[in-house]
Design a protein around this motif. Structure first.
Motif, PDB file in Angstrom:
ATOM      1  N   VAL A 194      -2.607  -3.740  -1.077  1.00 47.49           N
ATOM      2  CA  VAL A 194      -2.505  -4.984  -1.839  1.00 47.49           C
ATOM      3  C   VAL A 194      -3.040  -6.172  -1.051  1.00 47.49           C
ATOM      4  O   VAL A 194      -3.832  -6.979  -1.572  1.00 47.49           O
ATOM      5  CB  VAL A 194      -1.039  -5.225  -2.262  1.00 47.49           C
ATOM      6  CG1 VAL A 194      -0.870  -6.630  -2.847  1.00 47.49           C
ATOM      7  CG2 VAL A 194      -0.599  -4.177  -3.280  1.00 47.49           C
ATOM      8  N   ILE A 195      -2.629  -6.303   0.207  1.00 43.11           N
ATOM      9  CA  ILE A 195      -2.984  -7.495   0.984  1.00 43.11           C
ATOM     10  C   ILE A 195      -4.376  -7.394   1.598  1.00 43.11           C
ATOM     11  O   ILE A 195      -5.161  -8.355   1.532  1.00 43.11           O
ATOM     12  CB  ILE A 195      -1.928  -7.762   2.074  1.00 43.11           C
ATOM     13  CG1 ILE A 195      -0.610  -8.209   1.429  1.00 43.11           C
ATOM     14  CG2 ILE A 195      -2.423  -8.815   3.067  1.00 43.11           C
ATOM     15  CD1 ILE A 195       0.505  -8.510   2.415  1.00 43.11           C
ATOM     16  N   VAL A 196      -4.697  -6.239   2.174  1.00 40.32           N
ATOM     17  CA  VAL A 196      -5.972  -6.114   2.891  1.00 40.32           C
ATOM     18  C   VAL A 196      -7.085  -5.635   1.966  1.00 40.32           C
ATOM     19  O   VAL A 196      -8.091  -6.324   1.774  1.00 40.32           O
ATOM     20  CB  VAL A 196      -5.838  -5.174   4.107  1.00 40.32           C
ATOM     21  CG1 VAL A 196      -7.176  -5.044   4.828  1.00 40.32           C
ATOM     22  CG2 VAL A 196      -4.780  -5.695   5.074  1.00 40.32           C
ATOM     23  N   ARG A 197      -6.920  -4.441   1.407  1.00 43.48           N
ATOM     24  CA  ARG A 197      -8.019  -3.835   0.631  1.00 43.48           C
ATOM     25  C   ARG A 197      -8.370  -4.650  -0.613  1.00 43.48           C
ATOM     26  O   ARG A 197      -9.551  -4.879  -0.901  1.00 43.48           O
ATOM     27  CB  ARG A 197      -7.666  -2.397   0.214  1.00 43.48           C
ATOM     28  CG  ARG A 197      -7.165  -1.513   1.343  1.00 43.48           C
ATOM     29  CD  ARG A 197      -8.164  -1.332   2.460  1.00 43.48           C
ATOM     30  NE  ARG A 197      -7.464  -1.219   3.748  1.00 43.48           N
ATOM     31  CZ  ARG A 197      -8.068  -1.109   4.915  1.00 43.48           C
ATOM     32  NH1 ARG A 197      -9.383  -1.108   4.971  1.00 43.48           N
ATOM     33  NH2 ARG A 197      -7.369  -1.031   6.037  1.00 43.48           N
ATOM     34  N   ASP A 198      -7.345  -5.062  -1.363  1.00 42.81           N
ATOM     35  CA  ASP A 198      -7.610  -5.728  -2.644  1.00 42.81           C
ATOM     36  C   ASP A 198      -7.758  -7.243  -2.535  1.00 42.81           C
ATOM     37  O   ASP A 198      -8.181  -7.880  -3.497  1.00 42.81           O
ATOM     38  CB  ASP A 198      -6.486  -5.418  -3.646  1.00 42.81           C
ATOM     39  CG  ASP A 198      -6.428  -3.951  -4.029  1.00 42.81           C
ATOM     40  OD1 ASP A 198      -7.406  -3.225  -3.752  1.00 42.81           O
ATOM     41  OD2 ASP A 198      -5.399  -3.520  -4.594  1.00 42.81           O
ATOM     42  N   TYR A 199      -7.424  -7.828  -1.371  1.00 41.35           N
ATOM     43  CA  TYR A 199      -7.396  -9.291  -1.284  1.00 41.35           C
ATOM     44  C   TYR A 199      -8.194  -9.822  -0.093  1.00 41.35           C
ATOM     45  O   TYR A 199      -9.232 -10.462  -0.271  1.00 41.35           O
ATOM     46  CB  TYR A 199      -5.943  -9.772  -1.221  1.00 41.35           C
ATOM     47  CG  TYR A 199      -5.761 -11.234  -1.541  1.00 41.35           C
ATOM     48  CD1 TYR A 199      -5.833 -11.688  -2.849  1.00 41.35           C
ATOM     49  CD2 TYR A 199      -5.498 -12.157  -0.544  1.00 41.35           C
ATOM     50  CE1 TYR A 199      -5.656 -13.032  -3.174  1.00 41.35           C
ATOM     51  CE2 TYR A 199      -5.324 -13.503  -0.836  1.00 41.35           C
ATOM     52  CZ  TYR A 199      -5.407 -13.928  -2.151  1.00 41.35           C
ATOM     53  OH  TYR A 199      -5.238 -15.266  -2.461  1.00 41.35           O
TER      54      TYR A 199
ATOM     55  N   ARG B 256     -15.833 -13.363  -4.925  1.00 40.50           N
ATOM     56  CA  ARG B 256     -15.581 -13.178  -6.354  1.00 40.50           C
ATOM     57  C   ARG B 256     -14.184 -13.707  -6.676  1.00 40.50           C
ATOM     58  O   ARG B 256     -13.191 -12.996  -6.561  1.00 40.50           O
ATOM     59  CB  ARG B 256     -15.703 -11.699  -6.719  1.00 40.50           C
ATOM     60  CG  ARG B 256     -17.095 -11.120  -6.470  1.00 40.50           C
ATOM     61  CD  ARG B 256     -17.132  -9.629  -6.698  1.00 40.50           C
ATOM     62  NE  ARG B 256     -16.249  -8.932  -5.765  1.00 40.50           N
ATOM     63  CZ  ARG B 256     -16.067  -7.598  -5.770  1.00 40.50           C
ATOM     64  NH1 ARG B 256     -16.709  -6.840  -6.636  1.00 40.50           N
ATOM     65  NH2 ARG B 256     -15.243  -7.046  -4.889  1.00 40.50           N
ATOM     66  N   MET B 257     -14.125 -14.961  -7.081  1.00 37.37           N
ATOM     67  CA  MET B 257     -12.838 -15.611  -7.294  1.00 37.37           C
ATOM     68  C   MET B 257     -12.052 -14.971  -8.429  1.00 37.37           C
ATOM     69  O   MET B 257     -10.817 -15.050  -8.466  1.00 37.37           O
ATOM     70  CB  MET B 257     -13.036 -17.099  -7.552  1.00 37.37           C
ATOM     71  CG  MET B 257     -13.626 -17.861  -6.367  1.00 37.37           C
ATOM     72  SD  MET B 257     -12.751 -17.569  -4.779  1.00 37.37           S
ATOM     73  CE  MET B 257     -11.125 -18.221  -5.162  1.00 37.37           C
TER      74      MET B 257
ATOM     75  N   ALA C 298      -8.228 -13.871  -8.038  1.00 39.10           N
ATOM     76  CA  ALA C 298      -7.192 -14.262  -9.007  1.00 39.10           C
ATOM     77  C   ALA C 298      -6.474 -13.038  -9.558  1.00 39.10           C
ATOM     78  O   ALA C 298      -5.248 -13.052  -9.745  1.00 39.10           O
ATOM     79  CB  ALA C 298      -7.819 -15.067 -10.138  1.00 39.10           C
ATOM     80  N   ASP C 299      -7.227 -11.966  -9.800  1.00 36.04           N
ATOM     81  CA  ASP C 299      -6.607 -10.749 -10.323  1.00 36.04           C
ATOM     82  C   ASP C 299      -5.653 -10.119  -9.309  1.00 36.04           C
ATOM     83  O   ASP C 299      -4.612  -9.562  -9.676  1.00 36.04           O
ATOM     84  CB  ASP C 299      -7.692  -9.728 -10.684  1.00 36.04           C
ATOM     85  CG  ASP C 299      -8.475 -10.118 -11.932  1.00 36.04           C
ATOM     86  OD1 ASP C 299      -8.012 -11.019 -12.671  1.00 36.04           O
ATOM     87  OD2 ASP C 299      -9.549  -9.533 -12.151  1.00 36.04           O
ATOM     88  N   ALA C 300      -6.013 -10.199  -8.030  1.00 35.58           N
ATOM     89  CA  ALA C 300      -5.218  -9.558  -6.989  1.00 35.58           C
ATOM     90  C   ALA C 300      -4.018 -10.384  -6.552  1.00 35.58           C
ATOM     91  O   ALA C 300      -3.022  -9.843  -6.053  1.00 35.58           O
ATOM     92  CB  ALA C 300      -6.101  -9.265  -5.771  1.00 35.58           C
TER      93      ALA C 300
ATOM     94  N   SER D 292      -0.184  -9.525  -7.310  1.00 38.42           N
ATOM     95  CA  SER D 292       0.343  -8.387  -6.556  1.00 38.42           C
ATOM     96  C   SER D 292       0.649  -8.786  -5.118  1.00 38.42           C
ATOM     97  O   SER D 292       1.640  -8.325  -4.528  1.00 38.42           O
ATOM     98  CB  SER D 292      -0.660  -7.231  -6.570  1.00 38.42           C
ATOM     99  OG  SER D 292      -0.822  -6.729  -7.882  1.00 38.42           O
ATOM    100  N   VAL D 293      -0.195  -9.651  -4.536  1.00 35.95           N
ATOM    101  CA  VAL D 293       0.063 -10.146  -3.181  1.00 35.95           C
ATOM    102  C   VAL D 293       1.383 -10.907  -3.152  1.00 35.95           C
ATOM    103  O   VAL D 293       2.225 -10.689  -2.272  1.00 35.95           O
ATOM    104  CB  VAL D 293      -1.092 -11.047  -2.694  1.00 35.95           C
ATOM    105  CG1 VAL D 293      -0.736 -11.708  -1.360  1.00 35.95           C
ATOM    106  CG2 VAL D 293      -2.377 -10.244  -2.564  1.00 35.95           C
ATOM    107  N   ILE D 294       1.581 -11.776  -4.116  1.00 34.48           N
ATOM    108  CA  ILE D 294       2.808 -12.570  -4.178  1.00 34.48           C
ATOM    109  C   ILE D 294       4.022 -11.662  -4.355  1.00 34.48           C
ATOM    110  O   ILE D 294       5.080 -11.877  -3.732  1.00 34.48           O
ATOM    111  CB  ILE D 294       2.716 -13.608  -5.316  1.00 34.48           C
ATOM    112  CG1 ILE D 294       1.652 -14.662  -4.965  1.00 34.48           C
ATOM    113  CG2 ILE D 294       4.064 -14.272  -5.568  1.00 34.48           C
ATOM    114  CD1 ILE D 294       1.301 -15.590  -6.105  1.00 34.48           C
TER     115      ILE D 294
END
Length: 218
Positions: A111-116, A131-132, A136-138, A141-143
């Protein structure tokens, strides 16, 4: 000092940094980078695949033997070398550390590294733009993951209690990158216990020696 182990992997990698932190905590002399016995190792090249057929980092070299996957590496270092213990003696407490190591290495990392974070470090948009829309999509899940970590840290000094463990070594490189983003305070507010935890870890001697290295997560 002659390195006791070689860590094959770039120093900006969060997982390479986790292994470096374990070495720092235990007082193990090490060398980290894409080299092996003084020779450059091309990422996913022949020499790399010979020591990890999956082509991932880190890999450690110790006494002529190789080991990959960060969790097993860190547990090996804790058992093979003298110095500060990085796992509790109590079976249940040790299992809790193992549990969080698994969660951090898989779900939190994804969630934090790969997707964000990787979108900021290695943007794949047109002309190298971030790619903002992907950010925004990720972000929800980070939060959500940060909320789980906030609940886990509670009033504890470390992620699994009152002792620095392998779980902290796995987690703090990810959070250090996250809080360093231009909008980091939007994700990790100053009043959060997790933010206080990050600040404490950043002041720790091991983190001072590892975290300021070249700043691109992988």
């Amino acid at each position: 000092m002659t390195p006791q182990i070689e860590i094959v992997g770039p120093q900006f990698s969060t997982f390479v940094r986790s292994v470096m932190l374990c070495c720092e905590e235990k007082g193990i002399a090490y060398h980290a980078g894409m080299q092996l016995e003084g020779q450059d190792v091309e990422f996913k090249g022949e020499a790399h695949l010979a020591i990890n057929p999956l082509g991932k980092v880190p890999v450690i070299h110790h006494k002529g033997r190789f080991l990959y996957e960060t969790g097993p590496i860190c547990r090996y270092l804790d058992s093979a070398f003298e110095g500060q213990a990085l796992q509790p003696q109590d079976l249940y407490a040790k299992s809790i550390v193992d549990q969080w190591c698994q969660v951090i290495s898989t779900q939190v990392d994804r969630v934090i590294v790969r997707d964000y974070l990787l979108e900021f470090a290695f943007p794949k948009g047109e002309n190298g733009a971030i790619r903002m829309d992907k950010v925004a999509d990720a972000q929800p899940s980070v939060i959500a993951v940060l909320g789980i970590l906030e609940q886990q840290i509670g009033d504890q000094a470390f992620i699994c209690g009152d002792q620095f463990t392998i779980a902290d070594a796995l987690l703090i490189p990810m959070l250090d990158y996250l809080v360093g983003l231009p909008h980091g305070e939007q994700l990790l507010r100053p009043d959060m216990r997790l933010t206080s935890y990050i600040g404490r870890m950043q002041k720790r001697a091991s983190c001072q020696n590892v975290l300021p290295k070249p700043a691109k997560p992988k």
